[in-house]
Motif scaffolding. Structure first.
Motif, PDB file in Angstrom:
ATOM      1  N   UNK A  64       0.839  -1.203   0.000  1.00 34.41           N
ATOM      2  CA  UNK A  64       0.000   0.000   0.000  1.00 34.41           C
ATOM      3  C   UNK A  64       0.870   1.248   0.000  1.00 34.41           C
ATOM      4  N   UNK A  65       1.912   1.247   0.819  1.00 34.95           N
ATOM      5  CA  UNK A  65       2.779   2.413   0.920  1.00 34.95           C
ATOM      6  C   UNK A  65       3.551   2.724  -0.337  1.00 34.95           C
ATOM      7  N   UNK A  66       3.725   1.727  -1.213  1.00 33.24           N
ATOM      8  CA  UNK A  66       4.488   1.947  -2.440  1.00 33.24           C
ATOM      9  C   UNK A  66       3.820   2.946  -3.374  1.00 33.24           C
ATOM     10  N   UNK A  67       2.508   3.103  -3.247  1.00 34.12           N
ATOM     11  CA  UNK A  67       1.805   3.984  -4.179  1.00 34.12           C
ATOM     12  C   UNK A  67       2.206   5.433  -4.001  1.00 34.12           C
ATOM     13  N   UNK A  68       2.405   5.880  -2.781  1.00 40.36           N
ATOM     14  CA  UNK A  68       2.634   7.303  -2.547  1.00 40.36           C
ATOM     15  C   UNK A  68       3.922   7.794  -3.174  1.00 40.36           C
ATOM     16  N   UNK A  69       4.948   6.962  -3.207  1.00 37.78           N
ATOM     17  CA  UNK A  69       6.204   7.375  -3.831  1.00 37.78           C
ATOM     18  C   UNK A  69       6.451   6.747  -5.180  1.00 37.78           C
ATOM     19  N   UNK A  70       5.570   5.822  -5.579  1.00 38.66           N
ATOM     20  CA  UNK A  70       5.693   5.210  -6.892  1.00 38.66           C
ATOM     21  C   UNK A  70       6.610   4.007  -6.945  1.00 38.66           C
ATOM     22  N   UNK A  71       7.202   3.628  -5.798  1.00 39.10           N
ATOM     23  CA  UNK A  71       8.021   2.416  -5.804  1.00 39.10           C
ATOM     24  C   UNK A  71       8.049   1.816  -4.401  1.00 39.10           C
ATOM     25  N   UNK A  72       8.324   0.526  -4.283  1.00 37.99           N
ATOM     26  CA  UNK A  72       8.223  -0.145  -2.986  1.00 37.99           C
ATOM     27  C   UNK A  72       9.405   0.094  -2.064  1.00 37.99           C
ATOM     28  N   UNK A  73      10.491   0.664  -2.563  1.00 37.74           N
ATOM     29  CA  UNK A  73      11.642   0.855  -1.685  1.00 37.74           C
ATOM     30  C   UNK A  73      11.393   1.964  -0.663  1.00 37.74           C
ATOM     31  N   UNK A  74      10.655   3.000  -1.037  1.00 42.03           N
ATOM     32  CA  UNK A  74      10.476   4.142  -0.142  1.00 42.03           C
ATOM     33  C   UNK A  74       9.820   3.727   1.177  1.00 42.03           C
ATOM     34  N   UNK A  75       8.693   3.002   1.163  1.00 38.30           N
ATOM     35  CA  UNK A  75       8.149   2.565   2.453  1.00 38.30           C
ATOM     36  C   UNK A  75       9.034   1.539   3.154  1.00 38.30           C
ATOM     37  N   UNK A  76       9.755   0.724   2.381  1.00 42.57           N
ATOM     38  CA  UNK A  76      10.663  -0.236   3.005  1.00 42.57           C
ATOM     39  C   UNK A  76      11.775   0.481   3.758  1.00 42.57           C
ATOM     40  N   UNK A  77      12.317   1.532   3.187  1.00 44.37           N
ATOM     41  CA  UNK A  77      13.366   2.291   3.867  1.00 44.37           C
ATOM     42  C   UNK A  77      12.858   2.918   5.159  1.00 44.37           C
ATOM     43  N   UNK A  78      11.650   3.452   5.124  1.00 43.78           N
ATOM     44  CA  UNK A  78      11.088   4.029   6.354  1.00 43.78           C
ATOM     45  C   UNK A  78      11.031   2.974   7.452  1.00 43.78           C
ATOM     46  N   UNK A  79      10.570   1.795   7.072  1.00 38.86           N
ATOM     47  CA  UNK A  79      10.457   0.712   8.046  1.00 38.86           C
ATOM     48  C   UNK A  79      11.835   0.282   8.550  1.00 38.86           C
ATOM     49  N   UNK A  80      12.786   0.093   7.628  1.00 39.38           N
ATOM     50  CA  UNK A  80      14.120  -0.358   8.025  1.00 39.38           C
ATOM     51  C   UNK A  80      14.808   0.662   8.934  1.00 39.38           C
ATOM     52  N   UNK A  81      14.713   1.914   8.570  1.00 43.62           N
ATOM     53  CA  UNK A  81      15.374   2.945   9.381  1.00 43.62           C
ATOM     54  C   UNK A  81      14.781   3.010  10.783  1.00 43.62           C
ATOM     55  N   UNK A  82      13.464   2.941  10.855  1.00 45.24           N
ATOM     56  CA  UNK A  82      12.814   3.031  12.172  1.00 45.24           C
ATOM     57  C   UNK A  82      13.225   1.864  13.056  1.00 45.24           C
TER      58      UNK A  82
END
Length: 401
Positions: A64-82
């Motif tokens: 779901x989060x991939x839609x806002x930035x257009x790719x799946x890495x952006x939400x994955x990075x948020x999760x990994x960093x947190x």
């Protein structure tokens, strides 16, 4: 992962699933973080397996989060960093530094494709073994050759099997050429600007790429943000595979017609049944293999269309169309490869039916022979260089691919 509407999809297992793609992206991030630490740029201890920071329960939210930035890495990075920040704040601060989304996604796609290629090459090896045995065992099995659906001249089934084998060997060779897909790291616009700024030296920036590539077991080449040949090349190799398998499936489908009955798929409990006609045993493997052969070329064409639409330093849509297309093509090729290996391992050849069909085709099927050698005795073997052709194909098959 399994696709109800693509029977046999379960054969591809975890290849290229959402979980596999996420795991591959995490591997790329870990390899880059290790390179930064290993070259003394990040004063951190490389954290353990970053994959432990992501669970299967995270996948729906990532999708779901991939839609806002257009790719799946952006939400994955948020999760990994947190989550990494809770363990190692310094490492969390260095995560992804010097990379861009395309670097990670492209390289993760390559890792997923590499796994698919390995599976396909293993099944090609099984197919080559089965076809080599068929070609050699049936050198003397006479049958009617057919062109444009009509009887042509006599051939042997060994020659036909050698023809099938030639297509599979061509696929093996093309796949081997395409298998060396490289790492893709170029920074925001393919210039390695951020890694160069981090290191203060273009040569050291390239060393970072080399280190990450070595960690991932990938070759190195210049950034290919908008030069997509590494991906279209492997897609074309997949289609060459399904072309070869489709050609085999077509012959089996024709040969298994009740009025022909020269080729029969191996029996297995429950395989080939009908929902309404208990008398039927359908050549289901051949049907499903042909399906993959029909579906593959449009997928590869879509990848070429995306490559041709590349613009600026990151394609706007042409890049994005690759991901699901490559997954679909890779999984379907893996499935078809396994089904073809099974088909060939269990294929039954009705030599008596082949010979009977050949006899019924006479004298018409001997017309070319009579026109070329009118003095030859009737029904003298007219097999040309069939043995030599079979030998040449078997020699090629015996060489490592």
């Amino acid at each position: 992962m399994s696709d109800l509407l693509w029977p046999g999809d379960h054969r591809a297992g975890d290849l290229f699933t959402d979980a596999a793609v996420v795991a591959a992206m995490v591997r790329v991030e870990h390899a880059w973080l290790a390179a930064l630490a290993g070259r003394g740029l990040a004063d951190i201890a490389v954290p353990g397996d970053l994959a432990t920071l992501v669970t299967p329960e995270d996948l729906p939210a990532l999708a779901v989060g991939a839609e806002s930035g257009g790719n799946p890495l952006i939400p994955l990075l948020r999760l990994l960093r947190a989550r990494l920040r809770e363990r190692d704040p310094a490492a969390a601060g260095w995560l992804h530094k010097g990379l861009t989304s395309q670097d990670v996604i492209d390289t993760a796609i390559v890792l997923c494709l590499r796994d698919a290629v390995a599976r396909i090459r293993a099944d090609l090896g099984s197919q080559i073994g089965a076809l080599s045995r068929l070609a050699d065992a049936h050198r003397e099995t006479r049958m009617a050759g057919r062109t444009l659906t009509q009887h042509a001249i006599p051939i042997t089934f060994g020659l036909k099997a050698a023809g099938w084998l030639t297509g599979v060997l061509d696929a093996r060779d093309q796949l081997a050429t395409a298998a060396g897909m490289p790492i893709q790291i170029g920074g925001a616009a393919g210039s390695l600007a951020a890694p160069t700024a981090l290191t203060g030296d273009p040569a050291r920036a390239r060393e970072l790429v080399d280190a990450a590539a070595q960690d991932l077991g990938l070759p190195v080449r210049e950034p290919w943000h908008t030069s997509r040949a590494p991906l279209t090349r492997v897609a074309d190799a997949f289609v060459t595979c399904t072309d070869a398998w489709g050609r085999i499936a077509n012959d089996v489908l024709v040969g298994s017609r009740p009025e022909v009955h020269e080729l029969i798929e191996g029996a297995a409990a429950g395989r080939g049944g009908s929902s309404a006609m208990p008398n039927k045993r359908n050549p289901v493997h051949a049907v499903l293999i042909k399906r993959a052969a029909l579906a593959g070329p449009p997928l590869a064409a879509l990848l070429h269309a995306g490559a041709a639409a590349a613009v600026d330093e990151r394609p706007d849509g042409g890049w994005h169309v690759e991901w699901a297309t490559l997954r679909t093509l890779a999984r379907r090729t893996v499935v078809a490869g396994a089904q073809t290996a099974d088909l060939l391992a269990g294929l039954r050849v009705d030599t008596g039916r082949m010979l009977a069909t050949l006899h019924r085709a006479r004298p018409g099927i001997d017309a070319e022979q009579r026109s070329i050698t009118p003095q030859a005795p009737p029904e003298q073997p007219y097999l040309g260089a069939s043995d030599e052709i079979i030998d040449a194909v078997l020699t090629r098959a015996a060489k490592p691919g």
